[in-house]
Motif scaffolding. Structure first.
Motif, PDB file in Angstrom:
ATOM      1  N   PHE A   1       0.826  -1.190   0.000  1.00 33.67           N
ATOM      2  CA  PHE A   1       0.000   0.000   0.000  1.00 33.67           C
ATOM      3  C   PHE A   1       0.868   1.251   0.000  1.00 33.67           C
ATOM      4  CE2 PHE A   1      -2.113  -3.340   2.368  1.00 33.67           C
ATOM      5  CZ  PHE A   1      -3.320  -3.427   1.714  1.00 33.67           C
ATOM      6  N   ILE A   2       0.310   2.333  -0.517  1.00 37.53           N
ATOM      7  CA  ILE A   2       0.975   3.620  -0.419  1.00 37.53           C
ATOM      8  C   ILE A   2       0.865   4.096   1.025  1.00 37.53           C
ATOM      9  CG2 ILE A   2       0.897   6.039  -1.143  1.00 37.53           C
ATOM     10  CD1 ILE A   2      -0.281   5.090  -3.771  1.00 37.53           C
TER      11      ILE A   2
ATOM     12  N   LEU B   1      -5.500  10.726  17.801  1.00 34.93           N
ATOM     13  CA  LEU B   1      -6.811  10.360  17.273  1.00 34.93           C
ATOM     14  C   LEU B   1      -6.638   9.347  16.157  1.00 34.93           C
ATOM     15  CD1 LEU B   1      -9.906  10.728  16.913  1.00 34.93           C
ATOM     16  CD2 LEU B   1      -9.367  12.612  15.332  1.00 34.93           C
ATOM     17  N   GLU B   2      -7.327   8.222  16.269  1.00 39.28           N
ATOM     18  CA  GLU B   2      -7.362   7.245  15.176  1.00 39.28           C
ATOM     19  C   GLU B   2      -8.736   7.291  14.529  1.00 39.28           C
ATOM     20  OE1 GLU B   2      -7.024   2.509  14.054  1.00 39.28           O
ATOM     21  OE2 GLU B   2      -6.910   3.103  16.162  1.00 39.28           O
ATOM     22  N   ILE B   3      -8.755   7.567  13.229  1.00 34.39           N
ATOM     23  CA  ILE B   3      -9.991   7.656  12.451  1.00 34.39           C
ATOM     24  C   ILE B   3     -10.236   6.326  11.744  1.00 34.39           C
ATOM     25  CG2 ILE B   3     -11.072   8.783  10.461  1.00 34.39           C
ATOM     26  CD1 ILE B   3      -9.537  11.313  11.216  1.00 34.39           C
ATOM     27  N   ALA B   4     -11.509   5.922  11.672  1.00 33.66           N
ATOM     28  CA  ALA B   4     -11.881   4.648  11.049  1.00 33.66           C
ATOM     29  C   ALA B   4     -11.115   3.499  11.705  1.00 33.66           C
ATOM     30  CB  ALA B   4     -11.644   4.685   9.540  1.00 33.66           C
ATOM     31  N   ALA B   5     -11.186   3.455  13.023  1.00 33.09           N
ATOM     32  CA  ALA B   5     -10.410   2.475  13.797  1.00 33.09           C
ATOM     33  C   ALA B   5     -10.900   1.053  13.622  1.00 33.09           C
ATOM     34  CB  ALA B   5     -10.441   2.856  15.278  1.00 33.09           C
ATOM     35  N   GLY B   6     -12.127   0.872  13.144  1.00 35.30           N
ATOM     36  CA  GLY B   6     -12.636  -0.471  12.898  1.00 35.30           C
ATOM     37  C   GLY B   6     -12.666  -1.332  14.138  1.00 35.30           C
ATOM     38  N   THR B   7     -12.067  -2.514  14.028  1.00 30.65           N
ATOM     39  CA  THR B   7     -12.080  -3.476  15.139  1.00 30.65           C
ATOM     40  C   THR B   7     -10.865  -3.332  16.057  1.00 30.65           C
ATOM     41  OG1 THR B   7     -11.007  -5.153  13.754  1.00 30.65           O
ATOM     42  CG2 THR B   7     -13.423  -5.141  13.801  1.00 30.65           C
ATOM     43  N   GLY B   8     -10.133  -2.237  15.925  1.00 28.78           N
ATOM     44  CA  GLY B   8      -9.058  -1.951  16.863  1.00 28.78           C
ATOM     45  C   GLY B   8      -7.723  -2.584  16.552  1.00 28.78           C
ATOM     46  N   ILE B   9      -7.492  -2.950  15.297  1.00 28.77           N
ATOM     47  CA  ILE B   9      -6.230  -3.589  14.925  1.00 28.77           C
ATOM     48  C   ILE B   9      -5.054  -2.628  15.125  1.00 28.77           C
ATOM     49  CG2 ILE B   9      -4.913  -4.565  12.993  1.00 28.77           C
ATOM     50  CD1 ILE B   9      -7.624  -5.680  11.956  1.00 28.77           C
ATOM     51  N   VAL B  10      -5.175  -1.428  14.572  1.00 34.12           N
ATOM     52  CA  VAL B  10      -4.124  -0.426  14.761  1.00 34.12           C
ATOM     53  C   VAL B  10      -4.162   0.106  16.192  1.00 34.12           C
ATOM     54  CG1 VAL B  10      -3.207   1.790  13.973  1.00 34.12           C
ATOM     55  CG2 VAL B  10      -4.212   0.200  12.329  1.00 34.12           C
ATOM     56  N   THR B  11      -5.350   0.237  16.732  1.00 35.31           N
ATOM     57  CA  THR B  11      -5.515   0.767  18.089  1.00 35.31           C
ATOM     58  C   THR B  11      -4.725  -0.051  19.104  1.00 35.31           C
ATOM     59  OG1 THR B  11      -7.810   1.174  17.387  1.00 35.31           O
ATOM     60  CG2 THR B  11      -7.244   1.697  19.667  1.00 35.31           C
TER      61      THR B  11
ATOM     62  N   CYS C   1      -5.013   7.212  10.205  1.00 39.52           N
ATOM     63  CA  CYS C   1      -6.124   6.516   9.552  1.00 39.52           C
ATOM     64  C   CYS C   1      -5.536   5.451   8.629  1.00 39.52           C
ATOM     65  CB  CYS C   1      -6.978   7.494   8.755  1.00 39.52           C
ATOM     66  SG  CYS C   1      -8.398   6.732   7.946  1.00 39.52           S
ATOM     67  N   GLN C   2      -5.730   4.186   8.975  1.00 41.83           N
ATOM     68  CA  GLN C   2      -5.205   3.095   8.157  1.00 41.83           C
ATOM     69  C   GLN C   2      -6.327   2.474   7.336  1.00 41.83           C
ATOM     70  OE1 GLN C   2      -1.988   0.262   9.150  1.00 41.83           O
ATOM     71  NE2 GLN C   2      -3.592  -1.288   9.299  1.00 41.83           N
ATOM     72  N   PHE C   3      -6.243   2.629   6.010  1.00 45.18           N
ATOM     73  CA  PHE C   3      -7.186   2.044   5.063  1.00 45.18           C
ATOM     74  C   PHE C   3      -8.627   2.422   5.360  1.00 45.18           C
ATOM     75  CE2 PHE C   3      -3.717  -1.298   5.311  1.00 45.18           C
ATOM     76  CZ  PHE C   3      -2.958  -0.674   4.345  1.00 45.18           C
TER      77      PHE C   3
ATOM     78  N   VAL D   1      -4.165 -11.281   7.945  1.00 47.40           N
ATOM     79  CA  VAL D   1      -3.573 -11.445   6.620  1.00 47.40           C
ATOM     80  C   VAL D   1      -3.187 -10.103   6.001  1.00 47.40           C
ATOM     81  CG1 VAL D   1      -3.990 -12.256   4.261  1.00 47.40           C
ATOM     82  CG2 VAL D   1      -4.802 -13.596   6.198  1.00 47.40           C
ATOM     83  N   LEU D   2      -4.105  -9.129   6.070  1.00 46.95           N
ATOM     84  CA  LEU D   2      -3.909  -7.877   5.337  1.00 46.95           C
ATOM     85  C   LEU D   2      -3.485  -6.688   6.189  1.00 46.95           C
ATOM     86  CD1 LEU D   2      -6.891  -7.831   2.800  1.00 46.95           C
ATOM     87  CD2 LEU D   2      -4.495  -8.344   2.347  1.00 46.95           C
ATOM     88  N   PHE D   3      -3.961  -6.606   7.422  1.00 45.03           N
ATOM     89  CA  PHE D   3      -3.885  -5.335   8.127  1.00 45.03           C
ATOM     90  C   PHE D   3      -2.967  -5.295   9.345  1.00 45.03           C
ATOM     91  CE2 PHE D   3      -8.355  -5.517   6.409  1.00 45.03           C
ATOM     92  CZ  PHE D   3      -8.071  -4.757   5.286  1.00 45.03           C
ATOM     93  N   ASP D   4      -2.715  -6.416   9.976  1.00 48.60           N
ATOM     94  CA  ASP D   4      -1.979  -6.383  11.238  1.00 48.60           C
ATOM     95  C   ASP D   4      -0.535  -5.913  11.056  1.00 48.60           C
ATOM     96  OD1 ASP D   4      -2.110  -7.131  14.182  1.00 48.60           O
ATOM     97  OD2 ASP D   4      -0.357  -8.273  13.539  1.00 48.60           O
TER      98      ASP D   4
END
Length: 205
Positions: free
Chosen positions: A5-6, A59-69, A127-129, A37-40
């Motif tokens: 990814f960029i 601030l984390e935007i679009a944190a989803g299920t907390g993988i980056v968090t 913001c990741q993806f 597989v893709l994000f961790d």
């Protein structure tokens, strides 16, 4: 790093696609199957880049299920205030299960194009993806607004097809076999390379 990814990091200056119903149906498989597989791996790299800046408010935007968090909380100083937002109740609920009550992280349902925070509230925004799912110009202005002087916004989006064989194949199969309604929607978040916003200027200016 060899990039699927960029990756963008800027000293930052400057309509949400509804994901709520979508996330409710796929949140567990997304976290359990796609996450590792893709994000961790990229989540760890993103968190390391943020931690290097030693921010106090993130601030984390679009944190989803907390993988980056989860990676951010592991790498940031213990007294760093971490806020994670997403439009999906289901994703935020799952993210909360990955943290203990005494960990200094706040989860909040919020829209990236209308951030419910004061001006200059954060040292870093990440913001990741997630940038593919909301109006770029509005969201970038909002990120700029909540950043303190000298703050940074880090985000990741898709790179070109030659770096994304997995994503390219998935999208081709979707177009070939899914309904005509999918074709009509023309999901721009699947486009690679993703058309990231060009208007970037220094927060210091």
């Amino acid at each position: 790093m060899s990039s699927l990814f960029i990756f963008y990091q800027f000293h930052f200056a400057e309509g949400y696609l509804s994901m709520t119903g979508y996330a409710d149906e796929v949140v567990i498989p997304y976290d359990r199957d796609l996450g590792p597989v893709l994000f961790d791996h990229y989540g760890l790299d993103t968190a390391q880049r943020i931690a290097e800046q030693s921010p106090r408010d993130v601030l984390e935007i679009a944190a989803g299920t907390g993988i980056v968090t989860r990676h951010l909380r592991n790498l940031l100083a213990k007294d760093t205030r971490l806020t994670a937002i997403d439009v999906s109740d289901s994703m935020m609920d799952l993210a909360r299960t990955k943290f203990l009550p005494n960990e200094q992280v706040t989860f909040q349902n919020a829209d990236a194009t209308a951030l419910p925070f004061n001006n200059e509230a954060f040292d870093a925004v990440v913001c990741q993806f997630g940038s593919m799912f909301f109006d770029q110009k509005t969201a970038l202005h909002e990120a700029y607004r909540v950043l303190r002087r000298g703050g940074r916004y880090l985000f990741r989006v898709w790179d070109s097809e030659r770096y994304n064989p997995f994503a390219s194949l998935s999208f081709e199969v979707s177009l070939r076999y899914l309904s005509n309604s999918f074709r009509r929607i023309h999901p721009s978040f699947c486009l690679i390379p993703f058309p990231a916003t060009k208007s970037i200027r220094s927060k210091n200016s």
